[in-house]
Design a protein around this motif. Structure first.
Motif, short mmCIF file in Angstrom:
data_model
loop_
_atom_site.label_atom_id
_atom_site.label_comp_id
_atom_site.label_asym_id
_atom_site.label_seq_id
_atom_site.Cartn_x
_atom_site.Cartn_y
_atom_site.Cartn_z
N LYS A 7 0.84 -1.21 0.00
CA LYS A 7 0.00 0.00 0.00
C LYS A 7 0.87 1.25 0.00
O LYS A 7 0.59 2.22 -0.71
N GLN A 8 1.92 1.25 0.79
CA GLN A 8 2.82 2.40 0.84
C GLN A 8 3.61 2.55 -0.46
O GLN A 8 3.95 3.66 -0.87
N ASP A 9 3.86 1.42 -1.13
CA ASP A 9 4.72 1.42 -2.31
C ASP A 9 3.93 1.49 -3.62
O ASP A 9 4.47 1.22 -4.68
N VAL A 10 2.65 1.85 -3.54
CA VAL A 10 1.85 1.96 -4.76
C VAL A 10 2.46 3.03 -5.66
O VAL A 10 2.88 4.10 -5.20
N GLU A 11 2.56 2.74 -6.93
CA GLU A 11 3.36 3.55 -7.86
C GLU A 11 2.95 5.01 -7.92
O GLU A 11 3.78 5.91 -8.00
N THR A 12 1.65 5.29 -7.88
CA THR A 12 1.18 6.66 -8.04
C THR A 12 1.45 7.55 -6.84
O THR A 12 1.36 8.78 -6.94
N LEU A 13 1.81 6.94 -5.69
CA LEU A 13 1.99 7.72 -4.47
C LEU A 13 3.38 7.59 -3.85
O LEU A 13 3.73 8.35 -2.96
N ARG A 14 4.18 6.64 -4.32
CA ARG A 14 5.42 6.29 -3.62
C ARG A 14 6.45 7.40 -3.58
O ARG A 14 7.28 7.45 -2.67
N ASP A 15 6.44 8.32 -4.55
CA ASP A 15 7.45 9.38 -4.57
C ASP A 15 7.44 10.20 -3.29
O ASP A 15 8.48 10.70 -2.85
N ASP A 16 6.27 10.35 -2.69
CA ASP A 16 6.15 11.13 -1.46
C ASP A 16 6.18 10.24 -0.22
O ASP A 16 6.00 10.73 0.90
N ARG A 17 6.40 8.95 -0.42
CA ARG A 17 6.33 8.02 0.71
C ARG A 17 7.58 7.14 0.82
O ARG A 17 7.51 6.06 1.42
N LEU A 18 8.68 7.56 0.29
CA LEU A 18 9.86 6.70 0.26
C LEU A 18 10.29 6.27 1.66
O LEU A 18 10.66 5.12 1.89
N GLU A 19 10.26 7.19 2.60
CA GLU A 19 10.65 6.84 3.97
C GLU A 19 9.65 5.85 4.57
O GLU A 19 10.04 4.94 5.31
#
Length: 214
Positions: A7-19
């Motif tokens: 869920k955290q690594d979903v492609e459309t959102l991961r750029d802002d969730r790397l940590e």
């Protein structure tokens, strides 16, 4: 935990969730006993006729798969954090994105613990990322860092044989359009100018809707 990681690594959102991806990966990894896995695969006899042995094997294979996936997703997130201004990464939408320094927040803290190179080396204990194309995004990054454009080109050509379908179900689905775009970049680096224009045309043909006037 694995569901949360994906869920955290979903492609459309991961750029802002790397940590968050790295933390979610660590949560999965903390629940896996690598010593137990090493002991099992290093010397346990697998009796295919024994239900208990079959059950145990299934559980161990699942655990090993989760270990490899968590390591892979963490490695990719760390690579994206380590790659500073104007670094290109492949997304599953078929586009390449330019990363800026805003994605490298707390970089030193993350890399003090792990690095992309260290994780990829560690993954060799559990999965052959060169043979398993579901981890191709890591192999491409490793070869790019090693300044091996020929190796990158070879893998991209292999992925094109099935239009990137071999990467589906892995840590990053690389689309046909993304493969062509990355290959064009490599051909430019190798000064194969006569092939660059051909690849650009093929890329347009592979994704005609993106370039339609209507």
């Amino acid at each position: 935990l694995m569901i949360q990681l994906k869920k955290q690594d979903v492609e459309t959102l991961r750029d802002d969730r790397l940590e968050q991806v790295i933390q979610a990966s660590n949560n999965v990894l903390s629940e896996i006993d690598e010593s137990k896995l090493a002991l099992y695969y290093g010397g346990t006899f697998h009796d295919k006729e024994d239900p208990e042995s079959v059950k145990e094997r299934k559980e161990m294979d699942e655990m090993k798969g989760q270990l490899a996936e968590a390591l892979g997703r963490k490695a990719r997130a760390l690579a994206d954090m380590e790659n500073t201004t104007n670094t290109t990464t492949i997304t599953d939408s078929g586009e390449e994105k330019d990363e800026d320094k805003s994605t490298t927040t707390n970089l030193s803290k993350a890399t003090d613990i792990d690095t992309f190179d260290d994780i990829v080396k560690h993954m060799r204990n559990w999965v052959d990322i060169d043979a398993n194309l579901k981890f191709s995004v890591l192999t491409l990054e490793r070869e790019r860092r090693a300044n091996h454009p020929g190796h990158v080109l070879k893998l991209l050509n292999k992925l094109l044989e099935k239009n990137g379908e071999d990467t589906k179900g892995g840590i990053c689905h690389i689309t046909k359009s993304a493969i062509y775009k990355r290959r064009t970049t490599v051909l430019e680096e190798l000064n194969y100018d006569h092939l660059v224009e051909r690849d650009r045309v093929l890329r347009v043909i592979s994704s005609p809707k993106k370039y339609s006037l209507f």
